[in-house]
Design a protein around this motif. Structure first.
Motif, PDB file in Angstrom:
ATOM      1  N   TYR A 145       0.815  -1.225   0.000  1.00 23.91           N
ATOM      2  CA  TYR A 145       0.000   0.000   0.000  1.00 23.91           C
ATOM      3  C   TYR A 145       0.846   1.272   0.000  1.00 23.91           C
ATOM      4  N   VAL A 156       3.429  -4.513 -14.363  1.00 22.10           N
ATOM      5  CA  VAL A 156       2.132  -4.340 -13.709  1.00 22.10           C
ATOM      6  C   VAL A 156       2.009  -5.280 -12.509  1.00 22.10           C
ATOM      7  N   VAL A 189       3.184  -3.787  -9.313  1.00 19.30           N
ATOM      8  CA  VAL A 189       2.252  -2.805  -8.750  1.00 19.30           C
ATOM      9  C   VAL A 189       1.144  -3.531  -7.984  1.00 19.30           C
ATOM     10  N   ILE A 190       0.628  -4.596  -8.579  1.00 27.30           N
ATOM     11  CA  ILE A 190      -0.442  -5.357  -7.923  1.00 27.30           C
ATOM     12  C   ILE A 190       0.111  -6.024  -6.664  1.00 27.30           C
ATOM     13  N   ARG A 214       0.404  -3.794  -3.940  1.00 31.32           N
ATOM     14  CA  ARG A 214      -0.801  -2.987  -3.670  1.00 31.32           C
ATOM     15  C   ARG A 214      -0.422  -1.508  -3.742  1.00 31.32           C
ATOM     16  N   ALA A 215       0.460  -1.179  -4.645  1.00 30.07           N
ATOM     17  CA  ALA A 215       0.982   0.177  -4.699  1.00 30.07           C
ATOM     18  C   ALA A 215      -0.013   1.121  -5.348  1.00 30.07           C
ATOM     19  N   ALA A 216       0.096   2.390  -5.014  1.00 29.45           N
ATOM     20  CA  ALA A 216      -0.597   3.454  -5.737  1.00 29.45           C
ATOM     21  C   ALA A 216       0.469   4.235  -6.491  1.00 29.45           C
ATOM     22  N   MET A 217       0.457   4.110  -7.822  1.00 31.74           N
ATOM     23  CA  MET A 217       1.418   4.811  -8.673  1.00 31.74           C
ATOM     24  C   MET A 217       0.747   6.098  -9.139  1.00 31.74           C
ATOM     25  N   LEU A 218       1.330   7.240  -8.804  1.00 32.87           N
ATOM     26  CA  LEU A 218       0.657   8.518  -8.983  1.00 32.87           C
ATOM     27  C   LEU A 218       1.439   9.407  -9.941  1.00 32.87           C
ATOM     28  N   GLY A 219       0.871   9.636 -11.119  1.00 34.25           N
ATOM     29  CA  GLY A 219       1.534  10.475 -12.112  1.00 34.25           C
ATOM     30  C   GLY A 219       1.404  11.952 -11.755  1.00 34.25           C
ATOM     31  N   LEU A 256      -5.991  -2.779 -21.310  1.00 32.80           N
ATOM     32  CA  LEU A 256      -5.507  -1.694 -20.451  1.00 32.80           C
ATOM     33  C   LEU A 256      -4.903  -0.543 -21.248  1.00 32.80           C
ATOM     34  N   LEU A 304      -5.861  -1.958 -10.759  1.00 35.86           N
ATOM     35  CA  LEU A 304      -5.160  -3.090 -11.364  1.00 35.86           C
ATOM     36  C   LEU A 304      -5.511  -4.317 -10.542  1.00 35.86           C
ATOM     37  N   CYS A 305      -6.480  -5.057 -11.053  1.00 38.17           N
ATOM     38  CA  CYS A 305      -7.020  -6.186 -10.291  1.00 38.17           C
ATOM     39  C   CYS A 305      -6.466  -7.501 -10.794  1.00 38.17           C
ATOM     40  N   GLY A 306      -6.515  -7.706 -12.097  1.00 37.64           N
ATOM     41  CA  GLY A 306      -6.042  -8.967 -12.647  1.00 37.64           C
ATOM     42  C   GLY A 306      -5.466  -8.768 -14.025  1.00 37.64           C
ATOM     43  N   MET A 307      -4.572  -9.668 -14.387  1.00 41.15           N
ATOM     44  CA  MET A 307      -3.920  -9.649 -15.703  1.00 41.15           C
ATOM     45  C   MET A 307      -4.119 -11.026 -16.326  1.00 41.15           C
ATOM     46  N   ALA A 331      -3.696   7.598 -11.357  1.00 42.49           N
ATOM     47  CA  ALA A 331      -3.399   6.863 -10.130  1.00 42.49           C
ATOM     48  C   ALA A 331      -3.627   5.392 -10.439  1.00 42.49           C
ATOM     49  N   MET A 332      -2.540   4.627 -10.479  1.00 44.20           N
ATOM     50  CA  MET A 332      -2.617   3.196 -10.764  1.00 44.20           C
ATOM     51  C   MET A 332      -2.627   2.476  -9.418  1.00 44.20           C
ATOM     52  N   LEU A 333      -3.690   1.719  -9.140  1.00 44.59           N
ATOM     53  CA  LEU A 333      -3.916   1.200  -7.800  1.00 44.59           C
ATOM     54  C   LEU A 333      -3.932  -0.326  -7.820  1.00 44.59           C
ATOM     55  N   GLY A 334      -2.915  -0.920  -7.221  1.00 40.81           N
ATOM     56  CA  GLY A 334      -2.832  -2.377  -7.181  1.00 40.81           C
ATOM     57  C   GLY A 334      -3.785  -2.948  -6.142  1.00 40.81           C
ATOM     58  N   LEU A 335      -4.531  -3.980  -6.546  1.00 39.24           N
ATOM     59  CA  LEU A 335      -5.554  -4.574  -5.673  1.00 39.24           C
ATOM     60  C   LEU A 335      -5.237  -6.042  -5.413  1.00 39.24           C
ATOM     61  N   VAL A 336      -5.201  -6.415  -4.157  1.00 39.18           N
ATOM     62  CA  VAL A 336      -5.093  -7.819  -3.749  1.00 39.18           C
ATOM     63  C   VAL A 336      -6.214  -8.066  -2.753  1.00 39.18           C
TER      64      VAL A 336
END
Lengths: 334, 334
Positions: A236, A259, A262-263, A266-271, B226, B241-244, B268-273
Motif C-alpha cells: 500500500y 504491472v 504494482v499489484i 498494492r501500490a498506488a502509482m501517482l503520475g 488496459l 489493477l485487479c487482474g492480468m 493513479a494506478m492502484l494495485g488490488l489484492v
C-alpha cells in the motif's frame, strides 16, 4: 537603440545537449505592447525538462528549432508595463526566454513579493518547489509515520520534497550520486539518511535506511532507481512518478514497469505533472514562507554569472554536475 | 466407512489447464479434530486465479503437485464441529479442496447466514464480490459523476464491480467478448453500455461510450484492454489493477506498462489484492444485503452438476466459455 543578449538554440541536439548546441545573439531591446511586460532578468532558471523539450519528447510540446528562444522561468523587474495590473519596478516571474531583457505575457506572469530572495522564486518557491509540494502533499499526502524516499535528492525537486516530508513528520531517505551530494542531503537539507547510488551495495544501504520499507517513494530518475525502490516499498505504498530523467535522452525505448509488481505491492502509482498546480502556486509560497523564515526549508543554488555562461551551465545540468538549483545570474541587481 | 470424492491435480499444466490435468479420487471421509470443522459441500467455487496458481505464478504461492488438493472456496454445512464457536448445521464458507466432504480450519472459516442463497456466498458475496467492492469503493472511491469502465464485465468480479459503481451513481461501461456476454451486461447487470472487444472497431465504440473519457477503469484482463483504456482515461483518472488474466498463462514476458503514459495522464494506478480485505468481508455482505433484497444487485451463476463435472467446468472457465460465476453444485441440499 539599446541591445540585449539572449541565448537561443543553435542546432537541435541529437543526444544529451552540450554547450555548443546554443549560441548567444544580440538583439535590439524589445518593447512591451498592451498585455505585455518588458522585464529585466535577475535570474534565469535552467531545468532538466528542457533536455527532453529540445528533443520533442516532453508532454507532446514541439521541439524548438534553431534560432528559437528557450523555455524556462525568469525572475526579474518590470521596466515597462502594458497591463495596469503591473507597475514598473514590480518583481515578476514568467517566461521570456534566456534573455537579459525580454517580454512576458502579463496574463501568464506572477507578481512575487520582494521580501524573499529573487532566486528563491525559481527554486524552492519556483517550479521545482511547486513540483515537490504537489507530489508530497497533494498526491502522496505524506504525514507523520511515513518513511519517505526520493532520488535526485540533491536537486531542487528532490531536496525540497525531502524537506517538506521531514517538516510534515516523515523519516526521509534521499538518494544521490557521490559523497559530495550526499553530504548536502544530511548536512544542509536535514535528511535522516543519504544513500549514494554509485556505491555497489547501495541497494542494501537503501533497504536498511528505509526499513521496514518506504511508505512513499518520489521518483525523479528512472527505472534504475524505481525498480529497486519498488521492491522495497511497503504494501500500500504510494509512488509519485515525477520524472524519468534518465530516459529523456536515451535511445532506449521508454520506461516500462511491470504491472504485476504494482499489484503485488498494492501500490498506488501517482503520475505528477506540475502544470496542473500552477493555479495553486500562491498556496505553496504562503505555506513555505514561515518555513523559510524559521530556517526549516533551505535551498542550495548553483549560480553561474552572466548570459554567456548559460550554455555551459545548462550542459553541466545535463551532465548531472550541478550542486543544487541551476541558475544564471543575468544582472547585478539580483 | 463412508467414502467421499475429491478432484485433485493429476499433472502440472504447462499451458492453459485442461480437464485432463485433473482427476476424481475416492477417499475415506475425513474426521474433524479440535479446531476443525467437517463440512459437506453445497457449492464449490472455481476461480481464474487458480490457473496461475497451478503454474506457480500467483502471489509467490507454491504450485500444487500431482495428487494435491486444489484451492478455492466451498460453501457448505457443518457435519461435525471441533470448535465450540460452530454448531452442526451451520452454513460456512472456507477452503477444503474441491471435495464433497472435507475439513476446514475453523479459524479460517466464516459462518454465513442461511437467508441468502448458498451460491451467492461464492460469487457476488464471495471473493469475486469482495474484490469488486474493494476496488470500486476502497481503492477507486467511485461516486456520482464518475465514468466507470471495466473489462471481463460478464464475469463475477467485473459484473459486480459495474453494478456497485452504478448503484453509487457512476455511468458504467462494460467490456466483454461477444454479443451474448454483452447482452448480460446491459440486460441483467444494468450497465449503461456494453462494448464487444471482439469487434474490430471496439476502441471507437469504447471511446464514444466513455466520452469524454473514463474517470475510473477497473482492469481484469491485461495490456490488450488496459493500453487502449489508459489512452482514453481522463487526466487524474484512477485505474484499479485487479487482474492480468491474459498474462497468467502466456509464454510472453509479464505485462509491462509505460511509465510516461501514467505521468502524462496524471493517473493513479492502484494495485488490488483481495486477501487484504478478508477481515472486512462482513462489511461488504451487510452493504450488499439490501441491494440484493431490492433486486439492485444480481448475480449470474454458471453451475455444473456434481464433483465429476469440476474438471471440465474449470477448463471452460479457462477458455472463457463460462457465463457468470463458475460453480459446481456438490450436493442436492444447496
Amino acid at each position: 537603440m539599446s541591445m540585449v543578449r539572449e541565448v537561443v538554440l543553435k542546432r537541435a541536439p541529437t543526444a544529451t545537449p552540450v554547450a555548443e548546441d546554443f549560441e548567444v545573439v544580440e538583439r535590439a531591446a524589445p518593447t512591451a505592447l498592451s498585455g505585455q511586460l518588458l522585464v529585466r532578468s535577475l535570474y534565469q532558471s535552467l531545468d532538466p525538462y528542457v533536455g527532453s523539450r529540445l528533443r520533442g519528447r516532453h508532454m507532446g510540446e514541439p521541439a524548438p528549432a534553431p534560432g528559437d528562444s528557450l523555455p524556462g522561468f525568469s525572475v526579474g523587474e518590470v521596466l515597462a508595463s502594458g497591463d495596469p495590473a503591473f507597475a514598473v519596478g514590480d518583481r515578476v516571474v514568467g517566461e521570456m526566454g534566456w534573455t537579459e531583457v525580454g517580454v512576458m505575457a502579463s496574463a501568464e506572469t506572477r507578481r512575487v513579493s520582494g521580501d524573499l530572495p529573487a532566486a528563491a522564486h525559481l527554486g524552492v518557491l519556483g517550479m521545482p518547489g511547486l513540483t515537490a509540494w504537489a507530489g508530497v502533499t497533494q498526491l502522496a499526502k505524506v504525514g507523520a509515520g511515513d518513511i519517505f524516499s526520493v532520488d535526485a535528492a540533491a536537486g531542487p525537486v528532490g531536496g525540497t520534497a525531502g524537506q517538506i516530508a521531514r517538516i510534515l513528520g516523515a523519516r526521509t531517505v534521499g538518494l544521490a550520486g557521490g559523497p559530495e551530494k550526499c553530504a548536502v542531503l544530511t548536512d544542509i537539507y536535514g535528511f535522516d539518511a543519504a544513500v549514494d547510488y554509485r556505491q555497489p551495495d547501495w541497494i542494501q544501504t537503501f533497504a536498511r535506511e528505509t526499513a521496514p520499507g518506504s511508505t512513499v517513494h518520489f521518483e525523479n530518475v528512472g527505472l534504475s532507481i524505481l525498480m529497486p525502490a519498488m521492491q522495497r516499498l511497503q504494501t500500500y505504498g504510494r509512488v509519485v512518478l515525477c520524472g524519468m530523467a534518465e530516459h529523456y535522452h536515451a535511445e532506449a525505448p521508454p520506461a516500462q514497469m511491470p504491472v504485476g509488481m504494482v499489484i503485488g505491492k498494492r501500490a498506488a502509482m501517482l503520475g505528477l505533472v506540475v502544470y496542473d498546480f500552477y493555479p495553486r502556486w500562491s498556496e505553496w509560497v504562503e505555506l513555505a514562507r514561515p518555513w523559510i523564515a524559521e530556517g526549516k526549508l533551505v535551498s542550495v543554488d548553483d549560480v553561474s554569472e552572466g548570459v554567456e555562461s548559460a550554455p555551459e551551465q545548462f550542459a553541466r545540468l545535463m551532465r548531472g554536475e550541478n550542486r543544487g538549483k541551476a541558475l544564471v545570474r543575468m544582472s547585478d541587481a539580483g
